[in-house]
Design an enzyme around this catalytic site. Structure first.
Site, PDB file in Angstrom:
ATOM      1  N   ALA A  63      71.781 -10.326  12.885  1.00 59.33           N
ATOM      2  CA  ALA A  63      70.736  -9.306  12.859  1.00 59.33           C
ATOM      3  C   ALA A  63      69.388 -10.010  12.991  1.00 59.33           C
ATOM      4  O   ALA A  63      69.275 -11.214  12.712  1.00 59.33           O
ATOM      5  CB  ALA A  63      70.810  -8.544  11.546  1.00 59.33           C
ATOM      6  N   GLY A 107      75.666 -10.733  11.851  1.00 58.37           N
ATOM      7  CA  GLY A 107      75.913  -9.559  12.688  1.00 58.37           C
ATOM      8  C   GLY A 107      76.538  -9.927  14.024  1.00 58.37           C
ATOM      9  O   GLY A 107      77.235  -9.107  14.635  1.00 58.37           O
ATOM     10  N   GLU A 110      80.106 -10.098  13.374  1.00 59.77           N
ATOM     11  CA  GLU A 110      80.575  -8.735  13.079  1.00 59.77           C
ATOM     12  C   GLU A 110      80.765  -7.938  14.370  1.00 59.77           C
ATOM     13  O   GLU A 110      81.736  -7.197  14.528  1.00 59.77           O
ATOM     14  CB  GLU A 110      79.574  -8.045  12.146  1.00 59.77           C
ATOM     15  CG  GLU A 110      79.590  -8.694  10.765  1.00 59.77           C
ATOM     16  CD  GLU A 110      78.538  -8.135   9.833  1.00 59.77           C
ATOM     17  OE1 GLU A 110      77.344  -8.184  10.184  1.00 59.77           O
ATOM     18  OE2 GLU A 110      78.914  -7.638   8.759  1.00 59.77           O
ATOM     19  N   GLU A 130      75.066 -14.720   5.708  1.00 58.74           N
ATOM     20  CA  GLU A 130      74.120 -13.783   5.077  1.00 58.74           C
ATOM     21  C   GLU A 130      73.723 -14.178   3.661  1.00 58.74           C
ATOM     22  O   GLU A 130      72.568 -13.963   3.258  1.00 58.74           O
ATOM     23  CB  GLU A 130      74.720 -12.367   5.055  1.00 58.74           C
ATOM     24  CG  GLU A 130      74.730 -11.662   6.405  1.00 58.74           C
ATOM     25  CD  GLU A 130      75.968 -11.949   7.241  1.00 58.74           C
ATOM     26  OE1 GLU A 130      76.676 -12.934   6.930  1.00 58.74           O
ATOM     27  OE2 GLU A 130      76.222 -11.210   8.199  1.00 58.74           O
TER      28      GLU A 130
HETATM   29  C1  3H9 Z   1      72.790 -10.548   9.482  1.00 59.84           C
HETATM   30  O1  3H9 Z   1      73.236 -10.737  10.563  1.00 59.84           O
HETATM   31  C2  3H9 Z   1      73.067  -9.333   8.654  1.00 59.84           C
HETATM   32  C3  3H9 Z   1      74.137  -8.431   9.193  1.00 59.84           C
HETATM   33  O2  3H9 Z   1      75.325  -8.645   8.508  1.00 59.84           O
HETATM   34  C4  3H9 Z   1      73.657  -7.015   8.969  1.00 59.84           C
HETATM   35  C5  3H9 Z   1      74.146  -6.078   9.982  1.00 59.84           C
HETATM   36  C6  3H9 Z   1      73.782  -4.631   9.675  1.00 59.84           C
HETATM   37  N1  3H9 Z   1      66.525 -13.337  13.486  1.00 59.84           N
HETATM   38  O3  3H9 Z   1      66.548 -22.171  13.697  1.00 59.84           O
HETATM   39  P1  3H9 Z   1      65.876 -22.353  15.012  1.00 59.84           P
HETATM   40  C7  3H9 Z   1      64.419 -17.662  15.235  1.00 59.84           C
HETATM   41  S1  3H9 Z   1      71.699 -11.615   8.765  1.00 59.84           S
HETATM   42  C8  3H9 Z   1      65.282 -13.579  13.894  1.00 59.84           C
HETATM   43  O4  3H9 Z   1      64.639 -23.153  15.062  1.00 59.84           O
HETATM   44  P2  3H9 Z   1      68.178 -23.798  15.980  1.00 59.84           P
HETATM   45  C9  3H9 Z   1      63.828 -18.727  14.357  1.00 59.84           C
HETATM   46  O5  3H9 Z   1      62.975 -18.154  13.387  1.00 59.84           O
HETATM   47  C10 3H9 Z   1      71.455 -12.881   9.979  1.00 59.84           C
HETATM   48  N2  3H9 Z   1      64.846 -14.787  14.302  1.00 59.84           N
HETATM   49  O6  3H9 Z   1      66.901 -22.883  16.137  1.00 59.84           O
HETATM   50  C11 3H9 Z   1      63.091 -19.573  15.359  1.00 59.84           C
HETATM   51  O7  3H9 Z   1      61.869 -18.930  15.652  1.00 59.84           O
HETATM   52  P3  3H9 Z   1      60.543 -19.785  15.999  1.00 59.84           P
HETATM   53  C12 3H9 Z   1      72.587 -13.821  10.001  1.00 59.84           C
HETATM   54  C13 3H9 Z   1      65.747 -15.763  14.308  1.00 59.84           C
HETATM   55  O8  3H9 Z   1      68.728 -23.976  17.340  1.00 59.84           O
HETATM   56  C14 3H9 Z   1      63.983 -19.496  16.604  1.00 59.84           C
HETATM   57  O9  3H9 Z   1      64.782 -18.322  16.420  1.00 59.84           O
HETATM   58  N3  3H9 Z   1      72.264 -14.939  10.870  1.00 59.84           N
HETATM   59  C15 3H9 Z   1      67.061 -15.592  13.901  1.00 59.84           C
HETATM   60  O10 3H9 Z   1      67.854 -24.984  15.138  1.00 59.84           O
HETATM   61  C16 3H9 Z   1      64.894 -20.683  16.774  1.00 59.84           C
HETATM   62  O11 3H9 Z   1      65.604 -20.884  15.567  1.00 59.84           O
HETATM   63  C17 3H9 Z   1      71.654 -16.034  10.418  1.00 59.84           C
HETATM   64  O12 3H9 Z   1      71.357 -16.168   9.250  1.00 59.84           O
HETATM   65  C18 3H9 Z   1      67.461 -14.302  13.476  1.00 59.84           C
HETATM   66  N4  3H9 Z   1      68.710 -14.038  13.085  1.00 59.84           N
HETATM   67  O13 3H9 Z   1      69.226 -22.940  15.129  1.00 59.84           O
HETATM   68  C19 3H9 Z   1      71.374 -17.097  11.442  1.00 59.84           C
HETATM   69  N5  3H9 Z   1      67.721 -16.765  13.994  1.00 59.84           N
HETATM   70  O14 3H9 Z   1      60.914 -20.602  17.196  1.00 59.84           O
HETATM   71  C20 3H9 Z   1      69.990 -17.657  11.254  1.00 59.84           C
HETATM   72  C21 3H9 Z   1      66.831 -17.654  14.469  1.00 59.84           C
HETATM   73  O15 3H9 Z   1      59.505 -18.764  16.208  1.00 59.84           O
HETATM   74  N6  3H9 Z   1      69.655 -18.615  12.279  1.00 59.84           N
HETATM   75  N7  3H9 Z   1      65.637 -17.051  14.667  1.00 59.84           N
HETATM   76  O16 3H9 Z   1      60.300 -20.622  14.781  1.00 59.84           O
HETATM   77  C22 3H9 Z   1      70.109 -19.873  12.291  1.00 59.84           C
HETATM   78  O17 3H9 Z   1      70.885 -20.290  11.445  1.00 59.84           O
HETATM   79  C23 3H9 Z   1      69.588 -20.796  13.341  1.00 59.84           C
HETATM   80  O18 3H9 Z   1      68.400 -20.232  13.830  1.00 59.84           O
HETATM   81  C24 3H9 Z   1      70.547 -21.009  14.545  1.00 59.84           C
HETATM   82  C25 3H9 Z   1      69.797 -21.790  15.648  1.00 59.84           C
HETATM   83  C26 3H9 Z   1      71.756 -21.832  14.057  1.00 59.84           C
HETATM   84  C27 3H9 Z   1      71.022 -19.713  15.112  1.00 59.84           C
END
Ligand code: 3H9
Length: 690
Positions: A63, A107, A110, A130
């Site tokens: 999400a 998500g 999911e 999450e």
């Molecule tokens: C969820 O899914 C809830 C559901 O169950 C509910 C459904 C109803 N959203 O980390 P990076 C941005 S909860 C918005 O530097 P990497 C991040 O801020 C979500 N923005 O890259 C950054 O922005 P900026 C569950 C996001 O390659 C840019 O993307 N998912 C999101 O080192 C690059 O990110 C997570 O918790 C997001 N979801 O790592 C995953 N994700 O460049 C969270 C990233 O402006 N994300 N951004 O600073 C991660 O763990 C890492 O970002 C990922 C990539 C491994 C994906």
């Protein structure tokens, strides 16, 4: 038609491609795009099956976390479309295949589980992270995952949030096939292979489990995720999948998700997630600032810090020279490094071969040979200005003119250190935290002459070294230690006033700190501060109270762990027990003892941090309050689920914090006073500055 999801038909298969860089989060428009594509595919008589794939570097990372911020701030934000998308995907009469590369997280997984099949490249990762945001899967993941992988695996993924590699997900039943070669083509082939057969729907399966799995998981969560509520909610949600029909289980998940989303823990953890990324953004330093490539390094001093720093570079695959002045000190330093690597191998962190590769990257030596080829030289000698200046004057003559010269000082004036060279613009502070190879924080101290390029390169290097680099200004103690001083002092005052050390430390441990403040001081050595006080006799300000107990302990040789006695007594295994002399000595300080409650301990210690933090912010030593939070979470064991000291203050309310501070008879920092008076927050102050 949504611009975030493209639609194409190839060989009779509709391919829906999510195009929402950088990580294809399910931002508004993405679930709608999936729904539209699905409707189009369903209406198209030529289409036999559907493939859902991510454009760019990943499948779907979850999400959009910005939506949670909107919900936390009461500005709307919505996730309903994600739920509609998962329901429609599963209900589709034509089979839908999720094709996964990069990450399918939260998500994203999911959505993939609502599809009828999942195929993945071997390098992909899947997970339900999450809980790291203080919430649980809310897109029916807690109900579908146990139906695919069993309750035990589902509990592990949902409660602890660690992603797993695709081959492991395949073995667990989450992924149906690992594909080699082109994912898109492989997915179309797979889709054609299953077209025509009734699509299997995960929601129609059932799952049972031994209740002992959940009891054990709750216990494990108490240990691994101490103080956090979301892991327990995640376990309960998965448990409901084993006793309720699918839709009722989803309703239970929705109830628990809602509860978690509204919690302060979720607000704090989302703040920490974005904070960790925000600190990398430095006003005035853009992508056009030239970066100096760091390929070879040298560190001076093979003590605890120098040795740890050498390991940090070696762990990142960078060769590093480790220089000492005597063979004995060099051997001792290398001995410690070898022992640390051997321990990591013993604990299964990496193989012996990997440890040997890392060791081979460290070159111990007594001379400055090879310094001219290094892109960075880090000084990690004893914390003494005269010595540091002498070392910098020497480095100045041996290092390349375009090498970064970094000092690992934890308190000293970086400008004075830089003045020992003819190139202060190349000098900067790189303050590591002990043990350097473990702690994630790197304070990057900007001197008044440090060039933009040196600053930007240091921030970039921090990321390569797998550290969280936070840029701080030059003052005594920078951000972390400047705040730590009043915090430690306050903990000693509490003991002088009658609180037993175990109560002070136990209360802060319960609050969520990795260690209590008195135990930390024992670990660092009480004599460090004492010697500084002896050397730089400060003029005491009348009316200001100074801690005395630590001095009294030092005068009796109680320096902490290193002498086996300090605020606690330590046995051979460093196990602490009460030191009876602490109470006796505290009684001589002249403060009448009284019973002190846990709330007062938490309030005084957190307020000591917050008040100094506010001063640091106003002085411009920290760029934003979130930078302070990231320093405290990554360098001082402050619980991320409380967001760091400044976020904790915002969540408590700045008026309440200011009133507490006044109640203790202290003067509120002017910035705190002003923000409290305006009914504002540190977060709003940050926004106003950016
Ligand atoms: C969820 O899914 C809830 C559901 O169950 C509910 C459904 C109803 N959203 O980390 P990076 C941005 S909860 C918005 O530097 P990497 C991040 O801020 C979500 N923005 O890259 C950054 O922005 P900026 C569950 C996001 O390659 C840019 O993307 N998912 C999101 O080192 C690059 O990110 C997570 O918790 C997001 N979801 O790592 C995953 N994700 O460049 C969270 C990233 O402006 N994300 N951004 O600073 C991660 O763990 C890492 O970002 C990922 C990539 C491994 C994906």
């Amino acid at each position: 038609m949504s611009t975030l999801v493209s639609y194409a038909v190839e060989r009779g298969v509709a391919v829906l491609t999510v195009e929402n860089p950088p990580v294809n989060a399910l931002s508004p428009g993405v679930p709608q795009g999936i729904l539209e594509g699905l409707a189009q595919a369903s209406a198209d008589g030529e289409v036999k099956a559907v493939v859902l794939i991510g454009g760019g570097r990943t499948f779907i990372a979850g999400a959009d976390i910005n939506e949670f911020v909107k919900i936390h701030e009461g500005q709307g934000g919505g996730l309903d479309a994600i739920l509609q998308a998962v329901t429609s995907l599963e209900a589709s009469a034509k089979p839908v295949v999720a094709a996964i590369h990069g990450t399918a997280l939260g998500g994203g997984l999911e959505v993939a589980m609502a599809c009828h099949y999942r195929i993945a490249v071997a390098a992909a990762q899947v997970g339900q992270p999450e809980v790291k945001l203080g919430i649980i899967p809310g897109g029916e993941g807690t109900q579908r995952l146990p139906r695919l992988a069993g309750a035990k695996a589902a509990v592990e993924l949902c409660a602890f949030g660690e992603p797993i590699p695709a081959p492991q997900a395949h073995a667990a039943g989450i992924v149906d096939r690992i594909v080699e070669g082109d994912l898109r083509a492989g997915a179309i082939d797979f889709a054609l292979g299953v077209a025509g057969a009734p699509p299997p729907r995960t929601g129609e399966r059932t799952v049972t489990a031994d209740p002992a799995i959940f009891a054990a998981a709750h216990q494990e969560a108490d240990k691994r995720m101490r103080g956090q509520t979301a892991p327990h909610a995640a376990i309960d949600a998965v448990e409901s999948a084993t006793r309720l029909p699918f839709r009722e289980g989803c309703a239970e998940e929705a109830r628990l998700f809602e509860q978690c989303l509204k919690s302060d823990q979720s607000k704090a953890l989302v703040h920490a997630f974005f904070g960790e990324r925000a600190v990398a953004k430095i006003p005035g330093i853009g992508k056009d600032t030239p970066l100096l490539p760091v390929r070879r390094a040298a560190v001076i001093g093979a003590g605890t810090m120098g040795g740890g720093i050498a390991m940090v570079y070696a762990n990142a695959g960078l060769p590093i020279i480790l220089k000492e002045t005597t063979q004995e000190a060099l051997d001792r330093g290398m001995g410690t490094i070898r022992k640390n690597y051997a321990n990591s191998v013993k604990r299964g962190r990496f193989t012996e071969a990997a440890a040997n590769e890392r060791l081979a990257l460290i070159t111990p030596q007594l001379t400055y040979d090879g310094f001219g080829e290094c892109d960075i030289v880090i000084e990690a000698v004893f914390e003494n200005m005269g010595l540091k200046k002498q070392v910098f004057a020497e480095i100045d003559t041996v290092a390349r003119p375009d090498a970064i010269l970094a000092s690992n000082t934890s308190t000293l004036d970086i400008d004075e250190i830089a003045s020992a060279t003819k190139r202060p613009e190349w000098v900067i502070g790189h303050h590591y935290f002990s043990p350097a190879n473990v702690m994630r924080l790197l304070e990057i101290v900007r001197g008044k002459a440090s060039s933009k390029s040196v600053v930007a390169s240091s921030m970039d290097l921090a990321r390569k070294l797998r550290k969280v680099g936070v840029l701080v200004g030059n003052c005594r103690g920078f951000v972390g230690n400047r705040m730590f001083a009043p915090y430690c002092r306050e903990s000693i005052f509490l003991v002088e006033e009658g609180a037993p050390p175990e109560l002070v430390d136990g209360t802060m441990y319960e609050f969520g700190m990795a260690m209590g403040p008195l135990a930390v001081q024992d670990l660092a050595g009480l004599d460090v501060g004492w010697r500084i006080r002896l050397e730089y006799k400060h003029t005491e300000v009348p009316g200001v109270r100074y801690a005395e107990l630590d001095t009294l302990l030092c005068e009796r040789g109680h320096y902490g762990q290193k002498t086996g006695r300090g605020f606690y007594l330590y046995d051979e295994a460093r196990k602490p027990s009460p030191n009876p002399q602490v109470r006796e000595l505290a009684a001589t300080v002249g403060v009448p003892p009284r019973a002190i409650g846990k709330q007062e301990i938490v309030d005084r210690l957190t307020c000591a941090l917050i008040n100094e933090g506010a001063r640091i912010l106003e002085d411009g030593i920290a760029l934003r309050s979130v930078d302070i939070d990231i320093v405290y979470i990554n360098g001082y064991g402050f619980p991320a689920w409380r967001g760091g000291p400044m976020k904790y203050a915002d969540l408590t309310g700045l008026t309440a914090i200011r009133d507490r501070i006044r109640g203790f008879g202290w003067k509120p920092a002017p910035l705190l006073d002003r923000l409290a008076g305006e009914g504002s927050t540190f977060a709003a102050y940050d926004k106003g500055k950016s």
